[in-house]
Write an enzyme that holds these catalytic residues in place. Structure first.
Site, PDB file in Angstrom:
ATOM      1  CB  CYS A  36      -0.888  -0.009   1.231  1.00  0.00           C
ATOM      2  SG  CYS A  36      -1.776  -1.560   1.411  1.00  0.00           S
TER       3      CYS A  36
ATOM      4  NE  ARG B  39       4.158   1.914  -1.659  1.00  0.00           N
ATOM      5  CZ  ARG B  39       5.425   1.603  -1.467  1.00  0.00           C
ATOM      6  NH1 ARG B  39       6.351   2.137  -2.221  1.00  0.00           N
ATOM      7  NH2 ARG B  39       5.782   0.771  -0.518  1.00  0.00           N
TER       8      ARG B  39
ATOM      9  CG  ASN C  39       2.768  -1.137   3.013  1.00  0.00           C
ATOM     10  OD1 ASN C  39       2.182  -2.114   2.551  1.00  0.00           O
ATOM     11  ND2 ASN C  39       3.813  -0.585   2.431  1.00  0.00           N
ATOM     12  N   GLY C  40       1.373  -3.790   5.217  1.00  0.00           N
ATOM     13  CA  GLY C  40       1.928  -5.048   5.728  1.00  0.00           C
ATOM     14  C   GLY C  40       0.811  -6.008   6.100  1.00  0.00           C
TER      15      GLY C  40
ATOM     16  CD  GLU D 198       9.670  -7.647 -19.520  1.00  0.00           C
ATOM     17  OE1 GLU D 198       9.590  -8.571 -18.692  1.00  0.00           O
ATOM     18  OE2 GLU D 198       9.244  -6.501 -19.286  1.00  0.00           O
TER      19      GLU D 198
ATOM     20  CE  LYS E 283       5.952  -5.257 -18.978  1.00  0.00           C
ATOM     21  NZ  LYS E 283       7.142  -5.549 -18.260  1.00  0.00           N
TER      22      LYS E 283
ATOM     23  CG  HIS F 279      10.753 -31.050 -27.170  1.00  0.00           C
ATOM     24  ND1 HIS F 279      11.196 -32.305 -27.501  1.00  0.00           N
ATOM     25  CD2 HIS F 279      11.747 -30.184 -27.512  1.00  0.00           C
ATOM     26  CE1 HIS F 279      12.425 -32.220 -27.997  1.00  0.00           C
ATOM     27  NE2 HIS F 279      12.776 -30.936 -28.018  1.00  0.00           N
TER      28      HIS F 279
ATOM     29  CE  LYS G  40       6.743   0.227 -11.304  1.00  0.00           C
ATOM     30  NZ  LYS G  40       6.903  -0.401 -12.621  1.00  0.00           N
TER      31      LYS G  40
HETATM   32  O1  M6R Z   1      10.231  -3.857  -8.019  1.00  0.00           O
HETATM   33  P1  M6R Z   1      10.704  -5.149  -8.602  1.00  0.00           P
HETATM   34  O2  M6R Z   1      11.566  -4.967  -9.816  1.00  0.00           O
HETATM   35  O3  M6R Z   1      11.382  -6.025  -7.597  1.00  0.00           O
HETATM   36  O4  M6R Z   1       9.397  -5.888  -9.077  1.00  0.00           O
HETATM   37  C1  M6R Z   1       9.425  -7.183  -9.592  1.00  0.00           C
HETATM   38  C2  M6R Z   1       8.127  -7.537 -10.279  1.00  0.00           C
HETATM   39  O5  M6R Z   1       7.064  -7.444  -9.382  1.00  0.00           O
HETATM   40  C3  M6R Z   1       7.846  -6.631 -11.477  1.00  0.00           C
HETATM   41  O6  M6R Z   1       8.895  -6.662 -12.397  1.00  0.00           O
HETATM   42  C4  M6R Z   1       6.545  -7.060 -12.182  1.00  0.00           C
HETATM   43  O7  M6R Z   1       6.723  -8.301 -12.790  1.00  0.00           O
HETATM   44  C5  M6R Z   1       6.098  -5.999 -13.190  1.00  0.00           C
HETATM   45  N1  M6R Z   1       4.698  -5.772 -13.073  1.00  0.00           N
HETATM   46  C6  M6R Z   1       6.342  -6.381 -14.586  1.00  0.00           C
HETATM   47  O8  M6R Z   1       5.939  -5.423 -15.505  1.00  0.00           O
END
Ligand code: M6R
Length: 613
Positions: free
Chosen positions: A2, A27, A100-101, A486, A490, A509, A608
């Site tokens: 949060c 967050r 937060n937690g 990646e 995305k 496979h 995030k």
């Molecule tokens: O803050 P971090 O780089 O440790 O976060 C890792 C992942 O949570 C982050 O890369 C997540 O996969 C993203 N949403 C990808 O776009």
């Protein structure tokens, strides 16, 4: 996961907190709330939904006062409705808290409190904290002591901010473990508190970071830092040289689009000061590389989550190839519980944008316990991953707000390339000429990325053709295999399209059975040593009726003839290719999601910074 903001001073806290919360919305955005003290009373507005909804509530029914605290939530306990929104108030109406937690023993505490006659108004674990603080206040403790006594009883990792009508001239905050950061901003006759720097950066750049097991007692003209046992601590004031404007969307429709386009600048910054062109060397003083005994070094374990993990997989190719050091890449949430074979002759290298990802921090801790050297590549300045490491590389990408990581993917790729050359140099593996060749390659990256970005319109047109697909299969090989992963991540996280990635050689496979007209195949195949192999595997997919999109190097006619659509990238060295190939995949995912009318920056169910397990 949060976001928390607090203000104490002579101004009205409400607009300061609302603005701060907007910058922390990455967050979590399940619900939001704000509380201020006014005339000895607590006044609260809160509801499910985003900060814009809270703003509308406040506009319809204003609240004014100081001090104040606010919260934006990523729900753990209790569904995201009004009653579960923070702030939460104690049973006596004297204390209000944002948290937060996760209170790991909350069920036990809740039962205990209920048996004492306390009525709960939410399904959250947080409510146990605020009731306990009030119980301790009733026992003639002051607010500090009451908070301290409460924290001794709760399990888990936490960041909290507390206000009380009994001591209205104070905000108290505390941090235990790695449930996200707490940063205090020092102003003139006013002070601020937040989960992350951008929330308060427009007011001050003088910041103090709270470590685990520390408590801050904040007044409008005073900060006292203590341990959770009440012992006073000195605090270090850090001056943050970040540009507050970079946390603003500007003319872009979404932060993600802005951040994609920032990559020329962010990669230029990533390189800034790291290449000594006169002496042909790489310079990263914050890494403390001289602590490593290269005679004894057995290997590097890269640990990370999500996009950061994909960066690590690319880094493995760079480090193993240039520095000849064995590299394993591990998902942090697996590493932390696997009792991994790590010792003092290895480096555990964490990669993290936020520097606050709970699994990554726990994996770092696991490595530290086993005696390994702990390094990090991290974007958020002052974050735990930066502070806990013996050596770190700052990504220098600037704040990344969109939940889908973009510029914080390419920055560590460049950092890992620099690191590979630095390690090889320390081991005496490269001649001056070879180092110079790498420096030349690396220095070209920002411009080449710029060329990829200039092609946004072509990518957007291709996005238009595939926006209604239900599935997409991404293929890659070698150093571009993580780019396929990646690209698929995305697409799935922001467009909710089912996207899978496979190492192309694995197709026969099993996964090739998936291919039919409804399954477009996206192949990442720049001209490199894996190209010919990719070509034959894409032919096999094409023969089974799948539409084929290829990320190809400019001028590649074979790819053009084979593909239904081509995402062109400029010609570059094989270690630079992944940094370029990911750009059209970011743009493609962005436009598909935007065309589907989705909330690109705040996709459903995500946040995030993943500061919980
Ligand atoms: O803050 P971090 O780089 O440790 O976060 C890792 C992942 O949570 C982050 O890369 C997540 O996969 C993203 N949403 C990808 O776009």
């Amino acid at each position: 996961m949060c976001g928390i903001v607090g203000y104490i001073g002579d101004k009205d806290a409400t607009p300061i907190i609302l603005e701060g919360l907007k910058k922390l919305e990455y967050r979590g955005y399940d619900s939001a709330g704000i509380a201020v003290l006014k005339d000895g009373k607590i006044d609260i507005r809160r509801d499910s939904g985003k900060i814009s909804h809270l703003e509308a509530l406040v506009e319809a029914n204003p609240l004014k006062g100081s001090p104040g605290i606010g919260h934006t939530r990523w729900a753990t306990h209790g569904e995201p409705n009004e009653r579960n929104s923070h702030p939460h108030v104690g049973y006596k109406g004297q204390v209000v808290i944002v948290h937060n937690g996760i209170v790991e023993n909350y069920l036990e505490l809740r039962d205990e409190l209920i048996s004492e006659g306390i009525q709960f108004n939410s399904d959250t674990d947080t409510e146990t904290i605020v009731h306990m603080i009030e119980i301790y206040l009733e026992q003639e403790m002051d607010l500090e002591e009451a908070v301290r006594s409460t924290l001794k009883r709760i399990k888990g990792a936490h960041g909290i901010v507390v206000l009380s009508t009994k001591e209205p001239e104070k905000i108290i905050s505390a941090r235990i473990g790695n449930a996200g950061g707490v940063v205090i901003g020092l102003g003139e006759g006013e002070n601020y508190i937040a989960s992350d720097i951008p929330a308060i950066l427009e007011h001050t750049n003088r910041m103090v970071f709270l470590d685990s097991h520390q408590m801050a007692v904040l007044q409008k003209d005073k900060l006292v830092l203590k341990t959770l046992d009440g012992k006073p601590l000195d605090h270090k004031v850090e001056t943050i040289n970040l540009d507050p404007v970079s946390a603003v969307k500007g003319n872009y429709r979404h932060f993600m689009q802005k951040e994609i386009h920032e990559q020329v600048r962010s990669l230029t910054e990533t390189l800034a000061g790291r290449i000594d062109f006169n002496h042909h060397s790489i310079v990263i003083p914050t890494l403390n590389i001289d602590k490593i005994d290269f005679e004894k070094l057995k290997g590097i374990k890269i640990i990370a989550c999500g996009t950061a993990g994909h960066a690590g997989q690319v880094g493995k190719f760079m480090i193993e190839n240039i520095a000849k050091i064995p590299v394993e890449v591990d998902i942090a949430s697996e590493f932390r519980y696997r009792d991994p074979l790590v010792d003092e002759n290895q480096i555990v290298l964490a990669i993290s944008q936020s520097g606050e990802t709970a699994d990554t921090l726990a994996a770092m801790e696991e490595g530290r316990k086993k005696g390994a050297h702990i390094w990090s590549i991290v974007n958020a300045i002052g974050s735990q991953a930066m502070r806990l490491a013996e050596g770190f590389i700052s990504m220098q990408a600037g704040p990344e707000i969109g939940v889908a990581s973009t510029k914080a993917f390419t920055a560590p790729l460049v950092d890992l390339y620099l690191l590979a050359v630095l390690l090889a140099d320390k081991k005496g593996l490269l001649s001056d000429g070879e180092i110079w060749e790498h420096i030349v390659e690396i220095s070209k990256i920002p411009d080449l990325v710029g060329t990829c970005l200039d092609r946004e319109d072509q990518v957007r047109a291709i996005a238009g053709k595939y926006k209604d697909t239900e599935h997409m299969l991404y293929l890659g090989r070698g150093i571009n295999m993580p780019i396929a992963y990646e690209g698929a991540l995305k697409l799935k996280e922001i467009s909710y399209i089912h996207a899978e990635a496979y190492p192309a050689g694995e197709m026969k496979h099993g996964p090739i059975a998936l291919i039919d007209k409804a399954m477009p195949v996206l192949a990442v195949m720049p001209k490199d040593k894996w190209y010919e192999k990719m070509l034959s595997q894409v032919e096999q997919a094409k023969a089974r009726g799948g539409k084929v999109i290829i990320v190809a190097t400019d001028g590649d006619e074979q790819a053009a003839n084979l593909a239904d659509d081509v995402l062109w990238i400029p010609s570059a060295g094989w270690m630079v290719n992944p940094i370029l190939a990911v750009i059209p995949l970011q743009i493609l995912a962005y436009h598909i999601a935007a065309m589907r009318g989705l909330d690109v920056d705040q996709p459903r169910n995500l946040a995030k910074s993943v500061t919980v397990e």
